[in-house]
Every structure is written in C-alpha cells, then in structure tokens.
Design a protein around this motif. Structure first.
Motif, mmCIF file in Angstrom:
data_model
loop_
_atom_site.group_PDB
_atom_site.id
_atom_site.type_symbol
_atom_site.label_atom_id
_atom_site.label_comp_id
_atom_site.label_asym_id
_atom_site.label_seq_id
_atom_site.Cartn_x
_atom_site.Cartn_y
_atom_site.Cartn_z
ATOM 1 N N ILE A 144 -3.814 3.910 4.254
ATOM 2 C CA ILE A 144 -4.616 4.987 3.389
ATOM 3 C C ILE A 144 -3.845 5.702 2.585
ATOM 4 O O ILE A 144 -4.059 5.453 1.172
ATOM 5 N N PHE A 145 -2.914 5.625 2.872
ATOM 6 C CA PHE A 145 -2.088 7.268 2.282
ATOM 7 C C PHE A 145 -0.784 6.470 1.571
ATOM 8 O O PHE A 145 -0.539 7.102 0.377
ATOM 9 N N VAL A 146 -0.482 5.577 1.572
ATOM 10 C CA VAL A 146 0.781 4.965 0.773
ATOM 11 C C VAL A 146 0.659 3.335 -0.093
ATOM 12 O O VAL A 146 0.818 4.202 -1.335
ATOM 13 N N ILE A 147 -0.813 3.531 0.401
ATOM 14 C CA ILE A 147 -1.401 2.221 -0.754
ATOM 15 C C ILE A 147 -2.415 1.849 -1.496
ATOM 16 O O ILE A 147 -2.914 1.879 -2.486
ATOM 17 N N ALA A 165 6.743 1.165 11.167
ATOM 18 C CA ALA A 165 5.617 0.999 12.220
ATOM 19 C C ALA A 165 5.995 -0.902 11.889
ATOM 20 O O ALA A 165 5.120 -1.589 12.646
ATOM 21 N N ASN A 166 5.235 -1.700 10.790
ATOM 22 C CA ASN A 166 5.047 -2.459 10.334
ATOM 23 C C ASN A 166 6.741 -3.907 10.730
ATOM 24 O O ASN A 166 6.253 -4.523 11.400
ATOM 25 N N TYR A 167 8.070 -3.436 10.728
ATOM 26 C CA TYR A 167 8.646 -3.875 11.295
ATOM 27 C C TYR A 167 9.218 -3.569 12.640
ATOM 28 O O TYR A 167 9.266 -4.961 13.749
ATOM 29 N N ALA A 168 8.868 -2.794 13.253
ATOM 30 C CA ALA A 168 8.154 -2.196 14.679
ATOM 31 C C ALA A 168 7.622 -3.785 15.831
ATOM 32 O O ALA A 168 7.072 -4.524 16.435
ATOM 33 N N ALA A 169 6.429 -4.076 15.014
ATOM 34 C CA ALA A 169 4.976 -4.483 15.253
ATOM 35 C C ALA A 169 5.873 -5.662 15.396
ATOM 36 O O ALA A 169 5.270 -6.501 16.125
ATOM 37 N N ILE A 170 6.214 -6.339 14.073
ATOM 38 C CA ILE A 170 6.877 -7.649 14.539
ATOM 39 C C ILE A 170 7.954 -7.872 15.134
ATOM 40 O O ILE A 170 8.213 -9.102 16.349
ATOM 41 N N GLY A 184 5.824 9.555 3.633
ATOM 42 C CA GLY A 184 5.040 7.846 4.102
ATOM 43 C C GLY A 184 5.303 6.422 4.316
ATOM 44 O O GLY A 184 5.155 5.474 5.489
ATOM 45 N N TYR A 185 5.417 5.968 3.588
ATOM 46 C CA TYR A 185 6.466 5.100 2.811
ATOM 47 C C TYR A 185 7.301 4.324 4.346
ATOM 48 O O TYR A 185 7.107 3.126 4.257
ATOM 49 N N PRO A 186 8.406 5.296 4.024
ATOM 50 C CA PRO A 186 9.202 4.297 4.779
ATOM 51 C C PRO A 186 9.112 4.507 6.601
ATOM 52 O O PRO A 186 8.975 3.483 7.500
ATOM 53 N N LEU A 197 -2.673 3.471 8.915
ATOM 54 C CA LEU A 197 -3.868 5.008 8.943
ATOM 55 C C LEU A 197 -2.161 5.598 7.909
ATOM 56 O O LEU A 197 -2.785 6.083 7.012
ATOM 57 N N LEU A 198 -1.339 5.025 7.827
ATOM 58 C CA LEU A 198 -0.536 5.103 6.559
ATOM 59 C C LEU A 198 -0.820 4.230 5.427
ATOM 60 O O LEU A 198 -0.719 4.860 4.206
#
Length: 364
Positions: free
Chosen positions: A92-95, A133-138, A126-128, A89-90
């Motif tokens: 879309i708005f950040v990248i 979310a990416n760090y937590a997923a790993i 939204g970037y942080p 979701l983020l």
C-alpha cells in the motif's frame, strides 16, 4: 520496481489549473490502469492483510491445554502468513500510493503534493522490507512443501531421513529471515534525497554489475530459480503419493488429515506459480534486454496485482483444505512416553511429537 522508480522520479506541478469535471472521467480517459491502482489493489491489499492476520490469530490462539500443535508445520505457516501480511501492508505504501499519486495529480494537486512527501519516506525504507518479505515467503513455501513431503513419504524413502532437518522449524525460519533481510540490505542505499528533498537513484542502483548480482544472481537464481525447481520436484512427488494413495503416517486416523494438508500445499504452490511468474519474467526481461518497462506499465500493475492476489488467496486455502484449521491440531490421547516405566508399563504423557499417537480433533 519500475512502478516505484517512475513514482519517485515524477515531478509535481501544483499550479496546474486544468481539471476534468469528474475524477472518474479523467481516470477512464487518461489511464486504463487507474481503476486498478486506485480502487482494486487497495481493497485487495486491505482484505488480504486482515485475512492473514486472522489466520495468525487462529494459529496462535488455540488452547494448549486440550490440543497439541503440529509445531513444525504450524510454525512455518505462521511465518509465511506473517510475510504475506507484511507484503500486503507495505504494498500500500510502496506501490499503490506512489502510483496513485500520478493519477490524482491533475485532479487533486494539493493532496498529491502532500502524498508525494509521504511516499518519499515510505518508498525508501519500505521497498527493501517489502522485497525481503517477498523473498522470505518464497523460501518458506519451499520449506512447507518439503515438510509435507517428508511427513507423508514412506519410512524407507531416503528423503525421509535427508529432510528430517526440516522439522527444526524455528531455526529454519530464523535463517530465512536473516538471509532475506541481508540480501536486500543494499537496497536501502539505492535511493537518496537531493537538495529539494526528492528521491533520486544513486550510482549504486545504476551500476551494471550491481543489477546482475541483485536481479540476476540473487533474485533470478537464489530466490526464484532454484526454489521453483525444488517446488516443482516436491509437488510432483507429493502428487504421486496422493494419487497412488501411498501416504504413510504412523496413526491411521491421521491419514485423511495428512491427505488434506498435502493437497493444501500443492494448491498453494499452483497459485504461487500462476501469480508470481509474471513478475519474475518482467524482471528477467528488463535485465537481459535493458529495456524500459515504462512502456508496459500496465503489465507491471497487473504483475503487482497478481502477487497481492497470491498473498490474499493463501489464507483462504489454509482454511478450506484443513477443515477450518482443524487438521493442524491434535487431541492428545494415549501418547506413550519416550522412556518406558520401570515396571514395564507405558504411562500417559501430556505431550507427543508430530508423528506419535494422536487423533484428529472433532467438534471444534
């Protein structure tokens, strides 16, 4: 990161009067990655977001009256699915929207100006959150693989006891969420508004020591390096148990289900490694060589696409390897109580733990 930097620093010339006849011809002639950013990535992010939301609903909507949830594994899967959905979701708005702005500026200047005002807000805040979310997923993926290995290894294996703390899923997920947000908290101060309302990089973001800490130590070692080594070790040992048919479970009827969920975690890791290694390599290359990756912007777009594909594929793997989520739940039958009856007879209990007497559901 480079895509975001280029988008927030781009200038908008709304007075341009040179328009191609068709947007498609402009997209084809000017930017080879235009179709990727404008059409492909948004569709993948939307589809992936709804797939992950559907998984969360499926995980949480099963009736607790008839089925018992494998609480530790299921809670990890819900947390990982939530992180993937938030990342998509983020994105879309950040990248996607900031990159799209650069492609439509000559064709739709007014819409591009309005989009630019909107993305100055979404990128900064939204970037942080997207990186968190990416760090937590790993980290959650590493916990899931550890949980599966601990569940199927031999009771005499020393890692059976060492990894027993993994079953405290709520505490582990809470620690992961806190660490991911804390590690990216300073990123809220990497960008600031100037007098014209545009986003500029702060001195903090350009500091060499800050880059070494955030990109080299935090991401390179703590977020990607150490977890990837743990994941490789866990999945190699899990594959050995699978190939040697040494999966140990207390209930024999659960063996096929445990086999499938173990295969699921291995496949999720393989897709993660294939899709996320390019992004990590680009960040490491940029840190070591201090090179401007803007000359390789198409490669950055491909890495963003691969990371979103990984978030999209994960719920599909859940569905395929667990027989439509059936293997994640139990039907409770003769589950013994922890405290036996004073008359010396085991009584039925309405609840049981993951490894106690339960059989897979059928006909669901």
């Amino acid at each position: 990161s480079s895509t975001i930097t280029s988008s927030v620093n781009s200038t908008i010339d709304v007075s341009s009067t040179e328009y191609p006849e068709e947007f498609s011809s402009y997209c084809h002639l000017e930017k080879a990655t235009c179709y990727l950013v404008v059409f492909v990535e948004p569709i993948l992010c939307v589809i992936g977001f709804f797939l992950n939301v559907a998984c969360i609903i499926a995980f949480l909507s099963v009736s607790t009256h008839s089925y018992f949830r494998k609480t530790s594994l299921l809670f990890y899967l819900v947390a990982l699915t939530f992180c993937n959905a938030l990342q998509l979701l983020l994105s879309i708005f950040v990248i996607i929207l900031p990159a799209m702005e650069q492609y439509i500026i000559d064709v739709y200047p007014e819409q591009s100006a309005a989009l630019h005002k909107f993305t100055t807000l979404t990128v900064r805040y939204g970037y942080p959150l997207m990186l968190a979310a990416n760090y937590a997923a790993i980290w959650l993926l590493a916990l899931i693989c550890a949980q599966r290995f601990q569940a199927i290894c031999h009771p005499q294996n020393p890692w059976k006891k060492r990894l027993s703390c993994i079953r405290r899923s709520k505490m582990a997920v809470g620690m992961v969420a806190f660490a991911a947000f804390a590690m990216n908290f300073l990123r809220f101060f990497e960008l600031e508004y100037n007098e014209d309302g545009e986003l500029n990089n702060t001195e903090l973001k350009g500091n060499v020591y800050y880059k070494i800490i955030m990109e080299g130590i935090c991401y390179g070692i703590l977020v990607y390096g150490i977890p990837i080594l743990i994941l490789v070790w866990l999945n190699i040992n899990t594959c050995k148990l699978i190939m040697n048919k040494e999966i140990h479970v207390s209930a024999t009827s659960r063996r096929p289900a445990e086999y499938r969920t173990a295969m699921m975690t291995v496949c999720v890791f393989i897709f993660f490694f294939l899709c996320c290694t390019l992004a990590a390599s680009l960040r490491l290359f940029s840190l070591i060589t201090d090179a401007d990756v803007q000359s390789m912007l198409w490669l950055v777009d491909v890495s963003n696409l691969l990371m979103n594909i990984n978030a999209l594929v994960t719920p599909i793997l859940y569905f395929l390897f667990t027989r439509g989520f059936r293997d994640l739940f139990f039907v409770i039958r003769f589950a013994p109580q922890r405290n036996p009856s004073p008359f010396g007879v085991m009584e039925k209990s309405p609840l049981t733990t993951d490894d106690e007497m339960a059989s897979p559901i059928s006909g669901v």
